[in-house]
Design a protein around this motif. Structure first.
Motif, PDB file in Angstrom:
ATOM      1  N   MET A 274       0.840  -1.197   0.000  1.00  0.00           N
ATOM      2  CA  MET A 274       0.000   0.000   0.000  1.00  0.00           C
ATOM      3  C   MET A 274       0.878   1.251   0.000  1.00  0.00           C
ATOM      4  SD  MET A 274      -3.083   1.083   2.621  1.00  0.00           S
ATOM      5  CE  MET A 274      -1.990   1.350   3.996  1.00  0.00           C
ATOM      6  N   GLN A 275       0.627   2.123  -0.918  1.00  0.00           N
ATOM      7  CA  GLN A 275       1.443   3.331  -1.032  1.00  0.00           C
ATOM      8  C   GLN A 275       0.937   4.468  -0.143  1.00  0.00           C
ATOM      9  OE1 GLN A 275       1.616   4.379  -5.172  1.00  0.00           O
ATOM     10  NE2 GLN A 275       3.156   2.795  -5.649  1.00  0.00           N
ATOM     11  N   SER A 276      -0.407   4.659  -0.090  1.00  0.00           N
ATOM     12  CA  SER A 276      -0.939   5.776   0.716  1.00  0.00           C
ATOM     13  C   SER A 276      -2.360   5.458   1.139  1.00  0.00           C
ATOM     14  CB  SER A 276      -0.922   7.089  -0.076  1.00  0.00           C
ATOM     15  OG  SER A 276      -1.795   7.014  -1.191  1.00  0.00           O
ATOM     16  N   SER A 277      -2.754   6.123   2.236  1.00  0.00           N
ATOM     17  CA  SER A 277      -4.146   6.057   2.710  1.00  0.00           C
ATOM     18  C   SER A 277      -4.569   7.487   3.082  1.00  0.00           C
ATOM     19  CB  SER A 277      -4.262   5.104   3.901  1.00  0.00           C
ATOM     20  OG  SER A 277      -3.495   5.591   4.984  1.00  0.00           O
ATOM     21  N   LEU A 287      -7.605   4.481  -0.600  1.00  0.00           N
ATOM     22  CA  LEU A 287      -6.423   3.634  -0.452  1.00  0.00           C
ATOM     23  C   LEU A 287      -5.778   3.426  -1.809  1.00  0.00           C
ATOM     24  CD1 LEU A 287      -7.979   0.909   1.889  1.00  0.00           C
ATOM     25  CD2 LEU A 287      -6.701   2.958   2.564  1.00  0.00           C
ATOM     26  N   SER A 288      -4.431   3.541  -1.852  1.00  0.00           N
ATOM     27  CA  SER A 288      -3.675   3.360  -3.101  1.00  0.00           C
ATOM     28  C   SER A 288      -2.697   2.196  -2.919  1.00  0.00           C
ATOM     29  CB  SER A 288      -2.903   4.647  -3.455  1.00  0.00           C
ATOM     30  OG  SER A 288      -3.798   5.728  -3.645  1.00  0.00           O
ATOM     31  N   TYR A 289      -2.726   1.246  -3.903  1.00  0.00           N
ATOM     32  CA  TYR A 289      -1.859   0.066  -3.862  1.00  0.00           C
ATOM     33  C   TYR A 289      -1.079  -0.005  -5.158  1.00  0.00           C
ATOM     34  CZ  TYR A 289      -4.790  -1.464   0.034  1.00  0.00           C
ATOM     35  OH  TYR A 289      -5.450  -1.540   1.227  1.00  0.00           O
ATOM     36  N   ALA A 290       0.179  -0.509  -5.022  1.00  0.00           N
ATOM     37  CA  ALA A 290       1.030  -0.738  -6.196  1.00  0.00           C
ATOM     38  C   ALA A 290       1.118  -2.245  -6.408  1.00  0.00           C
ATOM     39  CB  ALA A 290       2.414  -0.144  -5.992  1.00  0.00           C
ATOM     40  N   VAL A 291       0.569  -2.702  -7.531  1.00  0.00           N
ATOM     41  CA  VAL A 291       0.509  -4.139  -7.820  1.00  0.00           C
ATOM     42  C   VAL A 291       1.633  -4.463  -8.797  1.00  0.00           C
ATOM     43  CG1 VAL A 291      -0.903  -6.013  -8.721  1.00  0.00           C
ATOM     44  CG2 VAL A 291      -1.969  -4.125  -7.437  1.00  0.00           C
ATOM     45  N   VAL A 307      -6.379   2.211  -7.120  1.00  0.00           N
ATOM     46  CA  VAL A 307      -6.959   3.107  -6.119  1.00  0.00           C
ATOM     47  C   VAL A 307      -8.342   2.568  -5.757  1.00  0.00           C
ATOM     48  CG1 VAL A 307      -7.715   5.455  -5.592  1.00  0.00           C
ATOM     49  CG2 VAL A 307      -5.688   5.083  -7.032  1.00  0.00           C
ATOM     50  N   ILE A 308      -8.532   2.339  -4.465  1.00  0.00           N
ATOM     51  CA  ILE A 308      -9.823   1.840  -3.958  1.00  0.00           C
ATOM     52  C   ILE A 308     -10.396   2.908  -3.033  1.00  0.00           C
ATOM     53  CG2 ILE A 308     -10.988   0.022  -2.680  1.00  0.00           C
ATOM     54  CD1 ILE A 308      -8.687  -1.839  -3.458  1.00  0.00           C
ATOM     55  N   VAL A 309     -11.587   3.378  -3.356  1.00  0.00           N
ATOM     56  CA  VAL A 309     -12.276   4.403  -2.545  1.00  0.00           C
ATOM     57  C   VAL A 309     -13.422   3.707  -1.838  1.00  0.00           C
ATOM     58  CG1 VAL A 309     -13.504   6.600  -2.546  1.00  0.00           C
ATOM     59  CG2 VAL A 309     -11.634   6.212  -4.177  1.00  0.00           C
ATOM     60  N   LEU A 310     -13.389   3.721  -0.503  1.00  0.00           N
ATOM     61  CA  LEU A 310     -14.402   3.072   0.327  1.00  0.00           C
ATOM     62  C   LEU A 310     -15.343   4.137   0.886  1.00  0.00           C
ATOM     63  CD1 LEU A 310     -12.061   0.638   2.294  1.00  0.00           C
ATOM     64  CD2 LEU A 310     -13.377   0.147   0.223  1.00  0.00           C
ATOM     65  N   LEU A 311     -16.655   3.953   0.689  1.00  0.00           N
ATOM     66  CA  LEU A 311     -17.678   4.863   1.185  1.00  0.00           C
ATOM     67  C   LEU A 311     -18.507   4.135   2.230  1.00  0.00           C
ATOM     68  CD1 LEU A 311     -18.885   6.475  -2.171  1.00  0.00           C
ATOM     69  CD2 LEU A 311     -17.334   7.472  -0.500  1.00  0.00           C
ATOM     70  N   PHE A 312     -18.608   4.730   3.440  1.00  0.00           N
ATOM     71  CA  PHE A 312     -19.355   4.135   4.542  1.00  0.00           C
ATOM     72  C   PHE A 312     -20.603   4.974   4.820  1.00  0.00           C
ATOM     73  CE2 PHE A 312     -16.191   1.065   5.849  1.00  0.00           C
ATOM     74  CZ  PHE A 312     -15.007   1.614   5.358  1.00  0.00           C
ATOM     75  N   LEU A 313     -21.559   4.333   5.453  1.00  0.00           N
ATOM     76  CA  LEU A 313     -22.729   5.071   5.894  1.00  0.00           C
ATOM     77  C   LEU A 313     -22.340   6.043   6.994  1.00  0.00           C
ATOM     78  CD1 LEU A 313     -25.410   2.228   6.010  1.00  0.00           C
ATOM     79  CD2 LEU A 313     -25.110   3.974   4.235  1.00  0.00           C
ATOM     80  N   PRO A 314     -22.969   7.249   7.041  1.00  0.00           N
ATOM     81  CA  PRO A 314     -22.563   8.247   8.049  1.00  0.00           C
ATOM     82  C   PRO A 314     -22.748   7.705   9.455  1.00  0.00           C
ATOM     83  CG  PRO A 314     -23.925   9.278   6.356  1.00  0.00           C
ATOM     84  CD  PRO A 314     -23.990   7.804   6.117  1.00  0.00           C
ATOM     85  N   ASN A 315     -21.712   7.979  10.261  1.00  0.00           N
ATOM     86  CA  ASN A 315     -21.718   7.646  11.699  1.00  0.00           C
ATOM     87  C   ASN A 315     -21.832   6.139  11.945  1.00  0.00           C
ATOM     88  OD1 ASN A 315     -21.616  10.415  12.331  1.00  0.00           O
ATOM     89  ND2 ASN A 315     -23.859  10.560  12.198  1.00  0.00           N
ATOM     90  N   THR A 316     -21.476   5.311  10.955  1.00  0.00           N
ATOM     91  CA  THR A 316     -21.481   3.849  11.121  1.00  0.00           C
ATOM     92  C   THR A 316     -20.240   3.278  10.453  1.00  0.00           C
ATOM     93  OG1 THR A 316     -22.747   3.487   9.082  1.00  0.00           O
ATOM     94  CG2 THR A 316     -24.011   3.780  11.116  1.00  0.00           C
ATOM     95  N   GLN A 317     -20.017   1.985  10.655  1.00  0.00           N
ATOM     96  CA  GLN A 317     -18.929   1.269   9.983  1.00  0.00           C
ATOM     97  C   GLN A 317     -19.460   0.366   8.888  1.00  0.00           C
ATOM     98  OE1 GLN A 317     -16.663  -0.786  12.968  1.00  0.00           O
ATOM     99  NE2 GLN A 317     -15.956   1.106  13.975  1.00  0.00           N
ATOM    100  N   GLN A 318     -20.658   0.640   8.404  1.00  0.00           N
ATOM    101  CA  GLN A 318     -21.278  -0.170   7.368  1.00  0.00           C
ATOM    102  C   GLN A 318     -20.817   0.341   6.003  1.00  0.00           C
ATOM    103  OE1 GLN A 318     -23.192  -2.900   7.651  1.00  0.00           O
ATOM    104  NE2 GLN A 318     -23.226  -3.071   5.420  1.00  0.00           N
ATOM    105  N   LEU A 319     -20.270  -0.595   5.183  1.00  0.00           N
ATOM    106  CA  LEU A 319     -19.791  -0.239   3.853  1.00  0.00           C
ATOM    107  C   LEU A 319     -20.992   0.026   2.948  1.00  0.00           C
ATOM    108  CD1 LEU A 319     -17.210   0.059   2.153  1.00  0.00           C
ATOM    109  CD2 LEU A 319     -17.444  -2.356   1.528  1.00  0.00           C
ATOM    110  N   ALA A 320     -20.960   1.170   2.247  1.00  0.00           N
ATOM    111  CA  ALA A 320     -22.083   1.559   1.385  1.00  0.00           C
ATOM    112  C   ALA A 320     -21.752   1.422  -0.092  1.00  0.00           C
ATOM    113  CB  ALA A 320     -22.511   3.009   1.676  1.00  0.00           C
TER     114      ALA A 320
END
Length: 363
Positions: A274-277, A287-291, A307-320
Motif C-alpha cells: 500500500m502506497q498511501s491512505s 487507499l492506493s496500492y502498487a501491484v 486506487v480503492i475508494v471506500l464509502l461508509f454510511l454516516p456515523n457507522t462502519q457499514q460499507l455503502a
C-alpha cells in the motif's frame, strides 16, 4: 349722349318727349344695371340669417357686421350719386328740348331753400342718430364679444362633455361585455364586506391568542436560557475536574493501542504494497496500492497503481459503496456488490488486488 351732340329736331313738344323717352330707354345707362343688380339680389330669410350665425363666417362678429354695413353704405352712396346724375341729365335734356323754359322765380328758390333746410335738418338728425348708434355699438361691442366668447366656451364645454358621456357609455359597454353576469353589485359588495369584517374579527382573535402563546414561549425561552447558562457553568466545572483527573491519573492503555495500530498499519503496507491512505471525509477513505507482476524482471515496467475508494454510511462502519480506479475494462460489479453486502472490507481488498495481479500476469 347722342341727344346732346346731334342737331335739334324741329318737332312738336309731344313728339319730342316721345323721342326723348325712346332714346332714354335705348341708352345704356349705368343706373339701369344698378337697379337690375339690386333687384336680382336674393333677400335674406330668417333661416339664412340663422345659418350665417351658426356658420364660421365673419358676420357673426361685430367687426364683420361693421364691414357689411360699410359695404352697404358705399353701395347706396354710389347709387344715390348715379341717380342724381341721371336725374340732372334728364332735367337738362327736357329743359333744352321743351319750347317753354320753366320759370324760376324767387318764390321757387325760397321753396327749394325751405325744402333743403328741412332735408338738412332731417339729415342732421339722421346723422346724430347714426352717431349715437355707432357709439352704442362701440360701447356694446366688448360686452357682446365677451358674451360671445363665453357662449363659445360653453358650447365647446358642452361638446366636450357630450363626447365624454359617449366615451363613458362606450367604456361601460365594453366592461359589460368583458365581465358578463353575475357582476359585482353594491348589495353583493356590502355582503362581502360584512363577511370580511367577521373574518377579520376572527383573525384578530387568533392573533391575540398567538401573541399570548408567543409571550408564553418567550418566557419559557428566557427560563431555558437561564438554565442553559447554569448548565454551561456546571459543564465547565466538570470539564476542569475531568482534565485534572486525566493529568493526575493517566491511562497507559492508549500507548499500547497506538503502538498496535501503528504496527498493524505497517504490516498491511508491507503485505499488500500500500502506497498511501487518505481520509477524504468522515465516511470516505481512499487507499492506493502498487501491484507488481510475479516476474521480478518485469517489475519496473508493468507496475500498476490501484486506487480503492471506500464509502461508509454516516456515523457507522457499514460499507455503502466502492469505487475502483486503475482496472478499466474489468467487470467486478457482482463480486464488489457481494463484499459490500457482507461488509467485508479486507476480503474486498484481497479480491481486487488478486484480480489485478492476474491481469498483469496475462499481459
Amino acid at each position: 349722349m347722342a341727344i346732346l351732340t346731334g342737331p335739334e329736331p324741329k318737332l312738336s313738344s309731344i313728339d319730342g318727349g316721345k323721342q326723348i323717352q325712346i332714346t332714354f330707354d335705348a341708352a345704356p345707362l349705368c343706373i339701369r344695371n344698378c337697379q337690375t343688380r339690386f333687384n336680382s339680389r336674393p333677400l335674406d330669410t330668417d333661416e339664412d340669417a340663422a345659418g350665417r350665425r351658426g356658420s364660421g363666417s365673419t358676420w357673426k362678429t361685430p367687426d364683420g357686421l361693421a364691414a357689411e354695413v360699410s359695404d352697404y353704405v358705399s353701395f347706396m352712396r354710389m347709387l344715390k350719386f348715379q341717380y342724381l346724375e341721371c336725374n340732372a341729365k334728364d332735367k337738362y335734356v327736357k329743359t333744352i328740348v321743351n319750347d317753354e323754359a320753366p320759370m324760376v322765380t324767387a318764390e321757387t328758390n325760397a321753396d327749394l331753400q325751405a325744402i333743403n333746410l328741412v332735408k338738412k335738418d332731417k339729415l342732421k338728425a339722421a346723422k346724430s342718430r347714426l352717431a349715437e348708434r355707432h357709439s352704442d355699438i362701440r360701447n356694446l361691442a366688448p360686452l357682446v364679444e365677451h358674451k360671445y366668447l363665453k357662449v363659445k366656451g360653453l358650447a365647446a364645454e358642452a361638446v366636450a362633455r357630450t363626447q365624454g358621456i359617449l366615451d363613458v357609455r362606450l367604456a361601460t359597454t365594453r366592461l359589460r361585455q368583458a365581465h358578463p353576469a353575475p357582476r359585482l353589485t353594491i348589495p353583493i359588495a356590502e355582503e362581502r364586506l360584512s363577511s370580511q369584517i367577521s373574518d377579520m374579527q376572527m383573525l384578530e382573535d387568533e392573533l391575540q391568542s398567538i401573541n399570548g402563546k408567543v409571550a408564553h414561549v418567550k418566557d419559557a425561552l428566557k427560563e431555558g436560557t437561564v438554565e442553559m447558562d447554569i448548565m454551561r457553568s456546571e459543564k465547565a466545572e466538570l470539564e476542569k475536574k475531568v482534565a485534572a483527573h486525566k493529568i493526575e491519573a493517566d491511562d497507559g492503555r492508549a500507548v499500547d493501542l497506538c503502538d498496535w495500530y501503528t504496527s498493524s498499519l505497517a504490516l498491511h503496507r508491507s503485505l499488500f504494497n500500500m502506497q498511501s491512505s487518505q481520509s477524504i471525509s468522515e465516511n470516505e477513505l481512499k487507499l492506493s496500492y502498487a501491484v507488481d507482476p510475479p516476474n521480478s524482471s518485469a517489475k519496473t515496467k508493468s507496475s500498476r497503481v490501484i486506487v480503492i475508494v471506500l464509502l461508509f454510511l454516516p456515523n457507522t462502519q457499514q460499507l455503502a459503496d466502492v469505487r475502483i480506479e486503475g482496472l478499466e475494462g474489468v467487470d467486478m460489479t457482482n463480486a464488489v456488490d457481494s463484499y459490500v453486502q457482507a461488509n467485508d472490507v479486507p476480503g474486498l481488498i484481497w479480491h481486487v488486488l488478486s484480480r489485478a495481479r492476474q491481469i498483469l500476469t496475462r499481459t
